[in-house]
Every structure is written in C-alpha cells, then in structure tokens.
Design a protein around this motif. Structure first.
Motif, PDB file in Angstrom:
ATOM      1  N   ILE A  29      55.898  -7.478  61.159  1.00 36.68           N
ATOM      2  CA  ILE A  29      56.364  -7.459  59.773  1.00 36.68           C
ATOM      3  C   ILE A  29      55.227  -7.572  58.760  1.00 36.68           C
ATOM      4  CG2 ILE A  29      58.612  -8.417  60.397  1.00 36.68           C
ATOM      5  CD1 ILE A  29      57.671 -11.142  59.467  1.00 36.68           C
ATOM      6  N   LYS A  30      53.995  -7.527  59.238  1.00 35.82           N
ATOM      7  CA  LYS A  30      52.869  -7.730  58.325  1.00 35.82           C
ATOM      8  C   LYS A  30      52.611  -6.495  57.472  1.00 35.82           C
ATOM      9  CE  LYS A  30      49.899 -10.569  59.733  1.00 35.82           C
ATOM     10  NZ  LYS A  30      48.873 -11.242  60.536  1.00 35.82           N
ATOM     11  N   HIS A  31      52.377  -6.724  56.190  1.00 41.18           N
ATOM     12  CA  HIS A  31      52.064  -5.646  55.250  1.00 41.18           C
ATOM     13  C   HIS A  31      50.744  -4.991  55.682  1.00 41.18           C
ATOM     14  CE1 HIS A  31      51.095  -3.551  51.537  1.00 41.18           C
ATOM     15  NE2 HIS A  31      52.312  -3.791  51.110  1.00 41.18           N
ATOM     16  N   PRO A  32      50.621  -3.661  55.559  1.00 36.79           N
ATOM     17  CA  PRO A  32      49.405  -2.961  56.000  1.00 36.79           C
ATOM     18  C   PRO A  32      48.097  -3.558  55.487  1.00 36.79           C
ATOM     19  CG  PRO A  32      51.097  -1.370  55.473  1.00 36.79           C
ATOM     20  CD  PRO A  32      51.656  -2.716  55.082  1.00 36.79           C
ATOM     21  N   VAL A 121      62.198 -12.230  65.369  1.00 32.69           N
ATOM     22  CA  VAL A 121      61.592 -11.681  64.154  1.00 32.69           C
ATOM     23  C   VAL A 121      62.391 -10.486  63.628  1.00 32.69           C
ATOM     24  CG1 VAL A 121      59.573 -10.493  63.225  1.00 32.69           C
ATOM     25  CG2 VAL A 121      59.270 -12.480  64.702  1.00 32.69           C
ATOM     26  N   LEU A 122      62.694  -9.528  64.492  1.00 35.20           N
ATOM     27  CA  LEU A 122      63.352  -8.311  64.036  1.00 35.20           C
ATOM     28  C   LEU A 122      64.792  -8.560  63.577  1.00 35.20           C
ATOM     29  CD1 LEU A 122      62.054  -5.736  66.676  1.00 35.20           C
ATOM     30  CD2 LEU A 122      61.288  -6.041  64.319  1.00 35.20           C
ATOM     31  N   GLU A 127      62.571  -7.683  54.823  1.00 37.42           N
ATOM     32  CA  GLU A 127      61.738  -6.685  54.137  1.00 37.42           C
ATOM     33  C   GLU A 127      60.655  -6.170  55.077  1.00 37.42           C
ATOM     34  OE1 GLU A 127      58.657  -6.286  50.313  1.00 37.42           O
ATOM     35  OE2 GLU A 127      60.016  -8.004  50.474  1.00 37.42           O
ATOM     36  N   LEU A 128      60.514  -4.849  55.136  1.00 41.36           N
ATOM     37  CA  LEU A 128      59.470  -4.220  55.938  1.00 41.36           C
ATOM     38  C   LEU A 128      58.710  -3.229  55.073  1.00 41.36           C
ATOM     39  CD1 LEU A 128      61.374  -3.546  59.304  1.00 41.36           C
ATOM     40  CD2 LEU A 128      59.587  -5.255  58.893  1.00 41.36           C
ATOM     41  N   ARG A 154      66.866  -5.668  54.083  1.00 40.46           N
ATOM     42  CA  ARG A 154      67.255  -5.354  52.709  1.00 40.46           C
ATOM     43  C   ARG A 154      66.339  -4.301  52.075  1.00 40.46           C
ATOM     44  NH1 ARG A 154      70.786  -8.917  50.338  1.00 40.46           N
ATOM     45  NH2 ARG A 154      71.297 -10.790  51.551  1.00 40.46           N
ATOM     46  N   THR A 155      65.053  -4.309  52.479  1.00 37.98           N
ATOM     47  CA  THR A 155      64.072  -3.406  51.874  1.00 37.98           C
ATOM     48  C   THR A 155      63.227  -2.753  52.953  1.00 37.98           C
ATOM     49  OG1 THR A 155      63.916  -4.784  49.885  1.00 37.98           O
ATOM     50  CG2 THR A 155      62.122  -3.242  50.283  1.00 37.98           C
TER      51      THR A 155
END
Length: 230
Positions: A29-32, A121-122, A127-128, A154-155
């Motif tokens: 789930i970590k932002h790039p 986690v999933l 938000e992803l 949700r996102t």
C-alpha cells in the motif's frame, strides 16, 4: 537497499526468501514516492553525485531538484517504479519456492506469515496510490487478484500506469462490487472501449457510490462513452 556491498559473497538480494518477503510486504500500500530502491542502476548513478560524503543541509537544499510528480528530479530516479503489484498468497508462494533460505524449514513459516500480512492489509486498505508505476498489460492479472481482496477500498489511482485497454478492463472487473469505491483515477492508462464497458458493467452491478472518475488522456470511442453514460 537491494545492491550487495563490495566484498560480500552471498546470494543476491532478490534470490533470498526473507528479503523477498520484506520487499513484497513493503509494496502493498506504499505510495510510489515513499518506496525507493537505492540499489537500482539509476539510483547508483544518482547517488554517486554525492560521493559518499556528508553534506551540510544548505548544500542539500540548494541541490534539490524536485518540482512536482511530473518532474521529480533525483527522487524519480530512486523510486522503485518497477516493483510488482501486490502479491496475493498463492502468487507469493509460487515465487518464493525457488529462493534461498538459511533454514529450509523457514519456507512454510514464511508463506504462512505472508498470507496473514496480505490478507489483513488488503482486506482493510481504503486508499491505493499507484500513479506512474511501470506496469503494463502483463501486470494487470496480478493487480486484479490483489484488488479483488480490497473490500474496503475507497480511492484507487492508476494514473499513467499504461495498463492498456484490456488490462484496465481486467482490473475494473476484479474490483469488489461491495467496496465503497468513491474515487477512481484512470488518467493516461490506455483505457478504451473495453475498459469503458467493464466500468459500465461494474457500475450497473452495484459499484454505485463512485463520485469521482477521471478518464482524461485516454482513447475512449463513442461506444465506450455511451456505455458509461448509460
């Protein structure tokens, strides 16, 4: 850090079971821009400019070249854009099977641990953000399997992932209809009529809480546009 330091005679990072698990877990789930690979060839070149010396904050600030997500400068070279989509337990078990472990008995423990992490986690993520990941149509099946588990999502942002029309269609079709998905960003993903029809189908089957949909910079034809409009 995925590159071995000079003088270390051990299996490569990607060939070892526990590092593979740790890397896979950090990718879910970590932002790039928060997931950096300091061992990649591009990162090695970018970091070489600092010559391994401590620098005063003023100098580091003056050398900063980040402007935006469109022009990330050195940060863009460190980002691990080639990381795979989140791995569901079955995919992880298959990929970890040939890797090295200090104790062969660890493998079952590792697989069981990853299954618990992935499921927790999933199934709870809301938000992803996967914008600009270096994913194409080949990565779509992996992403689809992961998103099918995201019942609280949700996102979702897939901006500039280049999944292609068939890839986006597969991903959209896999989204849980019960998920409270309100925002979907598909800008510059190669979406076309196949993706549009899959999205229209998802909306008609219960994914009705969607309030924000961005399909800019794609190639939707009249047929796809009509499917979504209806």
């Amino acid at each position: 850090m995925t590159r071995l330091l000079d003088g270390y005679d051990v299996p490569e990072y990607a060939a070892r079971g526990w590092p593979f698990f740790e890397t896979a877990a950090s990718h879910y789930i970590k932002h790039p821009h928060l997931c950096l690979n300091l061992g990649s060839p591009d990162a090695v070149k970018a970091l070489a400019e600092f010559e391994g010396r401590l620098r005063p904050p003023e100098e580091l600030q003056s050398r900063g070249d980040y402007e935006s997500s469109f022009a990330p400068g050195r940060l863009g070279k460190l980002m691990d854009k080639a990381r795979p989509p989140p791995l569901v337990p079955s995919e992880f078990a298959e990929r970890v099977a040939p890797l090295k472990l200090t104790n062969g008995k660890d493998k079952d423990v590792l697989i069981e641990l990853q299954a618990k992490v992935a499921t927790t986690v999933l199934s709870n993520v809301e938000e992803l953000q996967y914008a600009q990941m270096a994913w194409g149509e080949a990565e779509a099946p992996l992403l689809a399997k992961a998103l099918a588990c995201c019942v609280r999502l949700r996102t979702l942002s897939l901006w500039q992932t280049k999944l292609g029309d068939a890839g986006v269609a597969a991903v959209v079709s896999a989204l849980p209809r019960s998920a409270p998905l309100a925002s979907l960003d598909l800008v510059a993903t190669g979406s076309g009529d196949l993706a549009a029809k899959a999205l229209a189908s998802a909306l008609s089957e219960g994914m009705a809480v969607l309030t924000s949909l961005d399909l800019d910079d794609n190639e939707l034809g009249p047929e796809g546009g009509k499917a979504i409009a209806e």
